[in-house]
Motif scaffolding. Structure first.
Motif, PDB file in Angstrom:
ATOM      1  N   ALA A  86     -11.742 -56.803-127.061  1.00  0.00           N
ATOM      2  CA  ALA A  86     -10.768 -55.683-127.281  1.00  0.00           C
ATOM      3  C   ALA A  86      -9.385 -55.969-127.485  1.00  0.00           C
ATOM      4  O   ALA A  86      -8.708 -56.418-126.711  1.00  0.00           O
ATOM      5  N   GLU A  87      -9.205 -56.284-128.787  1.00  0.00           N
ATOM      6  CA  GLU A  87      -7.989 -56.459-129.306  1.00  0.00           C
ATOM      7  C   GLU A  87      -6.891 -55.254-129.259  1.00  0.00           C
ATOM      8  O   GLU A  87      -7.389 -54.062-129.702  1.00  0.00           O
ATOM      9  N   GLY A  88      -5.792 -55.298-128.758  1.00  0.00           N
ATOM     10  CA  GLY A  88      -4.748 -54.304-128.667  1.00  0.00           C
ATOM     11  C   GLY A  88      -3.520 -54.431-128.042  1.00  0.00           C
ATOM     12  O   GLY A  88      -3.056 -55.447-128.099  1.00  0.00           O
TER      13      GLY A  88
ATOM     14  N   PRO B 144      -9.656 -46.947-122.740  1.00  0.00           N
ATOM     15  CA  PRO B 144      -8.659 -46.551-123.731  1.00  0.00           C
ATOM     16  C   PRO B 144      -8.013 -45.251-123.908  1.00  0.00           C
ATOM     17  O   PRO B 144      -8.759 -44.386-123.072  1.00  0.00           O
TER      18      PRO B 144
ATOM     19  N   ALA C 196     -13.837 -53.163-131.132  1.00  0.00           N
ATOM     20  CA  ALA C 196     -14.553 -54.047-129.770  1.00  0.00           C
ATOM     21  C   ALA C 196     -15.925 -54.397-129.965  1.00  0.00           C
ATOM     22  O   ALA C 196     -16.403 -55.451-129.891  1.00  0.00           O
TER      23      ALA C 196
ATOM     24  N   VAL D  24      -5.777 -59.814-126.517  1.00  0.00           N
ATOM     25  CA  VAL D  24      -7.196 -59.348-126.211  1.00  0.00           C
ATOM     26  C   VAL D  24      -7.626 -59.505-125.191  1.00  0.00           C
ATOM     27  O   VAL D  24      -7.290 -60.389-124.303  1.00  0.00           O
TER      28      VAL D  24
ATOM     29  N   TRP E 218      -6.652 -49.650-127.766  1.00  0.00           N
ATOM     30  CA  TRP E 218      -7.363 -50.515-128.301  1.00  0.00           C
ATOM     31  C   TRP E 218      -8.872 -49.373-128.988  1.00  0.00           C
ATOM     32  O   TRP E 218      -8.867 -48.181-128.520  1.00  0.00           O
ATOM     33  N   GLU E 219      -9.609 -49.934-130.003  1.00  0.00           N
ATOM     34  CA  GLU E 219     -10.572 -49.070-130.716  1.00  0.00           C
ATOM     35  C   GLU E 219     -11.754 -49.533-130.174  1.00  0.00           C
ATOM     36  O   GLU E 219     -12.288 -50.599-130.476  1.00  0.00           O
TER      37      GLU E 219
END
Length: 137
Positions: A103-105, A39, A129, A91, A124-125
């Motif tokens: 991992a959504e982003g 990220p 996640a 995701v 993403w964070e």
């Protein structure tokens, strides 16, 4: 999603190379000075948060982040192409060590005039996640 836009085509090719577990094909998609920030900012993959620039660093990122997974799926609902860039939303689902992690982003690709990836940036964070980790099977 149609691949007619150069950045979208590069992003889709990147995703296909990851799904195929083809490190050489993936690294070859990048410009000589391309960068991966996945990220963005400091993480276990990039403690200094400066990104992975150039073929050797991008190949090393593959070994740290992609090679250790059992599988990766790109569950993207949409993409938005503008200029030399595209943003995919959704995701990235990984299976690693018997756990599924989502991992959504927002995942962006910027290409140069030759269509090579100049920048892959993933918003993403890590904590979010990690909180999704569920045993597989």
């Amino acid at each position: 999603m149609s691949a007619e836009h150069p950045a979208r085509a590069a992003g889709l090719a990147s995703q296909a190379a990851v799904r195929a577990r083809d490190k050489d094909a993936w690294v070859a998609l990048f410009a000589a000075d391309g960068i991966v920030e996945d990220p963005i900012g400091p993480s276990g993959f990039d403690p200094e948060g400066k990104g992975h620039r150039g073929p050797e660093a991008i190949a090393a990122f593959w070994e740290k982040a992609i090679a250790k997974t059992d599988s990766i799926e790109f569950l993207f609902g949409d993409s938005f192409a503008c200029g030399h860039e595209v943003a995919f939303t959704g995701v990235i689902r990984s299976v690693i060590g018997g756990y599924r992690i989502d991992a959504e982003g927002v995942f962006t690709y910027r290409v140069d005039d030759a269509g090579k990836i100049a920048a892959l940036r993933a918003f993403w964070e890590v904590d979010r996640a990690t909180a999704t980790a569920t045993p597989v099977g």
